[in-house]
Write an enzyme that holds these catalytic residues in place. Structure first.
Site, PDB file in Angstrom:
ATOM      1  N   THR A 227      30.138  51.650  50.707  1.00 51.14           N
ATOM      2  CA  THR A 227      29.911  50.242  50.247  1.00 51.14           C
ATOM      3  C   THR A 227      30.519  50.412  48.682  1.00 51.14           C
ATOM      4  OG1 THR A 227      28.591  48.573  49.376  1.00 51.14           O
ATOM      5  CG2 THR A 227      27.574  50.775  49.634  1.00 51.14           C
ATOM      6  N   ASP A 229      29.713  48.517  46.557  1.00 52.50           N
ATOM      7  CA  ASP A 229      28.667  47.972  45.910  1.00 52.50           C
ATOM      8  C   ASP A 229      27.584  48.916  44.985  1.00 52.50           C
ATOM      9  OD1 ASP A 229      29.559  45.385  46.535  1.00 52.50           O
ATOM     10  OD2 ASP A 229      27.728  44.760  47.856  1.00 52.50           O
ATOM     11  N   TYR A 267      39.989  33.151  23.193  1.00 54.50           N
ATOM     12  CA  TYR A 267      39.359  32.897  24.507  1.00 54.50           C
ATOM     13  C   TYR A 267      37.918  33.666  24.714  1.00 54.50           C
ATOM     14  CZ  TYR A 267      43.598  30.539  25.970  1.00 54.50           C
ATOM     15  OH  TYR A 267      44.763  29.474  25.940  1.00 54.50           O
ATOM     16  N   GLY A 275      29.552  42.401  44.129  1.00 58.85           N
ATOM     17  CA  GLY A 275      28.135  43.142  44.147  1.00 58.85           C
ATOM     18  C   GLY A 275      27.100  42.101  44.499  1.00 58.85           C
ATOM     19  N   GLU A 335      27.843  39.245  40.681  1.00 61.11           N
ATOM     20  CA  GLU A 335      28.044  38.152  41.595  1.00 61.11           C
ATOM     21  C   GLU A 335      26.804  37.633  42.221  1.00 61.11           C
ATOM     22  OE1 GLU A 335      30.523  37.876  45.970  1.00 61.11           O
ATOM     23  OE2 GLU A 335      29.595  39.842  45.555  1.00 61.11           O
ATOM     24  N   GLY A 442      39.279  44.995  44.363  1.00 57.13           N
ATOM     25  CA  GLY A 442      38.900  46.350  44.419  1.00 57.13           C
ATOM     26  C   GLY A 442      38.635  47.054  45.839  1.00 57.13           C
TER      27      GLY A 442
END
EC number: 2.7.1.90
Length: 566
Positions: A227, A229, A267, A275, A335, A442
């Site tokens: 994973t 994550d 900016y 994740g 996320e 990714g």
């Protein structure tokens, strides 16, 4: 210097059957891809000679051992194992019939797990048959497979993606589905099955191993930790594969955005990073790039922060930077942030309940059914997010939390608060927000040297475990801060990683996700530096992943810090 167009290589022209691309695989590769295909990977020394399996003490569970023992009567308590050198052990084994399946989302290195397993069979169990189940666990249930040989596997070595056999998110969990898996195992006369997946997939692998054992099937099941994550890990499994590559890909892009921010000077880039549960990717990318603001979901949860708390923290930093003449910056957001804010979860639960039974009227009378706190939060949200909460539902009628673009929501909330402060004379700067989501970019990149080598060892190790008659273990490679030759290899009892959750009145086994530990070394290092990063521009642009030269063998900060090597 070769012309720019000469950067591709048609593998069909090489003439060697090992280099012929598999059906469905693009036959044209870049020079970098071609060099990676032919790159020979090192193995830990223990896997190069004769070896044996040594068992450790009986294992327990991560939580509720009594319940885990009831759910896995055939597997609970079995020891983890280590592979150790043994000059007297036979160097070859009887031929086997082995299956492999990719389960869940993609992660760089999956093809190398398969390559490592294949090479083990070729070198140590000559004459073996190797099946790849197509499209994830559904391929097992439907008995859809391809026989994997050297010609088929070669074009995928050290390549990103899962397209060799593809993946899927199906689960084998109902009695009928277990029966289908049993029938496939019997039909193909499988000695073993390797499940390459995350926490859910490895939980299912353990259930499958228990089921096969209870039915006296010879098919053994071994898992591999996958994973991006980074939330499938423990002492024996130091990291999941794909995390290293994904973080380096995202960090390159964050570094590019940082230089852009400094170049234009106008900016604020709000970057949401993949994740869904843990914030490991966000934390690692922060350690690699030094952004001005980084939100870690686990800290938000531990401090019981509200959405306004998070917004105010961002605005405070932006105001201080404006006083220093900086009207730009970079902000990293995990996320899964929404899931860490209790008041947002309460609002979503109330909306789900109301919208299941009410028609939303334009006059907003339905709002009276919200609690005072939830109504206050709802009114604080930007109008676009309010509409998203009201209109976009999943098939069960629930709010689709994953579709909420947190970075855009925070830009609007920051704008609103900055305007208030400007009116009060507390802010004199200029603010323009740019939103980004770095996620899918990714998942399928060319794996780093670390991920490529780690995955190859995981696959080879899985072959060793199956050949030793083991089942219900996850392939484990350790001592990762040392040179590859000194890595350790073994298998960890999957039941040792498990706890239970109460679902629909029953206990369900789950491998507990490893969240960011606020007392852990990676978070502590970040926390000690974030104030400096907030106001001083300490940006680092790591650049693209390297396969040779400086940085090519660097490990993630998270792994090094957790191993005490940094």
């Amino acid at each position: 210097m070769a012309p720019a167009l000469a950067v591709t290589r048609d593998l069909t022209a090489v003439g060697s059957p090992e280099n012929a691309p598999a059906k469905g695989r693009a036959s044209v590769y870049s020079e970098v891809q071609s060099s990676r295909i032919n790159n020979t990977l090192p193995l830990p020394s223990v896997l190069k000679g004769a070896f044996k399996i040594v068992e450790g003490p009986a294992s327990s569970a991560a939580g509720n051992p009594d319940e885990i023992a009831k759910l896995f009567p055939g597997l609970y308590g079995q020891p983890s194992v280590a592979v150790v050198p043994d000059q007297d052990a036979p160097s070859s084994a009887p031929k086997l019939k082995i299956g492999v399946v990719l389960s869940g989302g993609q992660a760089p290195g999956g093809h190398n797990v398969i390559s490592g397993l294949f090479d083990y069979l070729q070198e140590r169990a000559k004459g073996s048959t190797f099946y790849g189940f197509k499209g994830g666990p559904a391929g097992i249930m439907k008995c859809k497979y391809v026989e994997l040989n050297a010609e088929y596997i070669q074009p995928y070595r050290n390549q990103g993606g899962f397209d060799m056999i593809c993946s899927g998110r199906d689960k084998i969990e109902t009695p009928d589905q277990f029966k289908q898996a049993e029938e496939t195992a019997k039909k193909l006369d499988l000695d073993g099955l390797v499940v390459i997946g995350g926490d859910d997939s490895n939980t299912n692998a353990c259930l499958l191993a228990e089921n096969f054992r209870s039915k006296n099937l010879k098919t053994r099941v071994i898992g591999c930790p996958k994973t991006i994550d980074g939330d499938l890990k423990c002492k024996e499994v130091p990291t999941s594969f794909g995390f290293d590559t994904a973080c380096k890909i995202y960090s390159e892009m964050i570094g590019n955005v940082m230089i852009d921010a400094r170049s234009t000077g106008k900016y604020y880039h709000f970057v949401r990073l993949m994740g869904r549960a843990a914030s490991h990717i966000t934390l690692e990318c922060a350690l690699q790039t030094h952004p001005n603001i980084t939100i870690i979901g686990e800290e938000v949860s531990a401090q019981k922060q509200t959405l306004k708390n998070v917004t105010d923290y961002m605005v405070d930093v932006i105001c201080k930077r404006a006083e220093l003449g900086y009207n730009y910056g970079v902000i990293l957001i995990p996320e899964g942030l929404i899931d860490f804010i209790p008041e947002v979860q309460e609002l979503i639960a109330e909306l789900n309940e109301i919208l299941a039974n009410e028609v939303v009227d334009e006059n907003g009378l339905w709002k009276k059914k919200l609690t005072e706190q939830s109504l206050k939060l709802f009114d604080l949200l930007p109008e676009a997010i309010q509409e998203q909460l009201m209109l976009e539902r999943d098939p069960h009628g629930n709010v689709q939390v994953a579709k909420i673009e947190t970075e855009k929501m925070l830009i609007q909330m920051v704008e609103t608060e900055l305007e208030k402060r400007k009116q009060a004379g507390a802010y004199k700067g200029q603010f323009m927000g740019q939103s980004h989501f770095f996620g899918y970019e990714g998942r399928c990149g060319l794996p780093t040297n670390f991920d490529a080598t780690y995955c190859y060892a995981l696959g080879y190790g899985a072959g060793v475990l199956l050949n030793s008659g083991k089942t219900g273990l996850i392939s484990s490679v350790g001592n990762l801060a040392a040179p590859v030759e000194e890595w350790t290899v073994g298998g960890t009892a999957l039941t040792a990683l498990m706890d239970v959750e109460r679902r629909h009145g029953k206990f369900k086994p789950v491998i507990k996700k490893a969240m960011v530990e606020l007392e852990g070394a990676p978070f502590k290092k970040f926390a000690s530096l974030r104030e400096e990063w907030a106001l001083k521009n300490r940006y680092i642009s790591p650049g693209p992943i390297q396969f040779t030269g400086p940085g090519s063998d660097s490990l993630s900060h998270t792994l090094l810090l957790e191993l005490g090597a940094q």
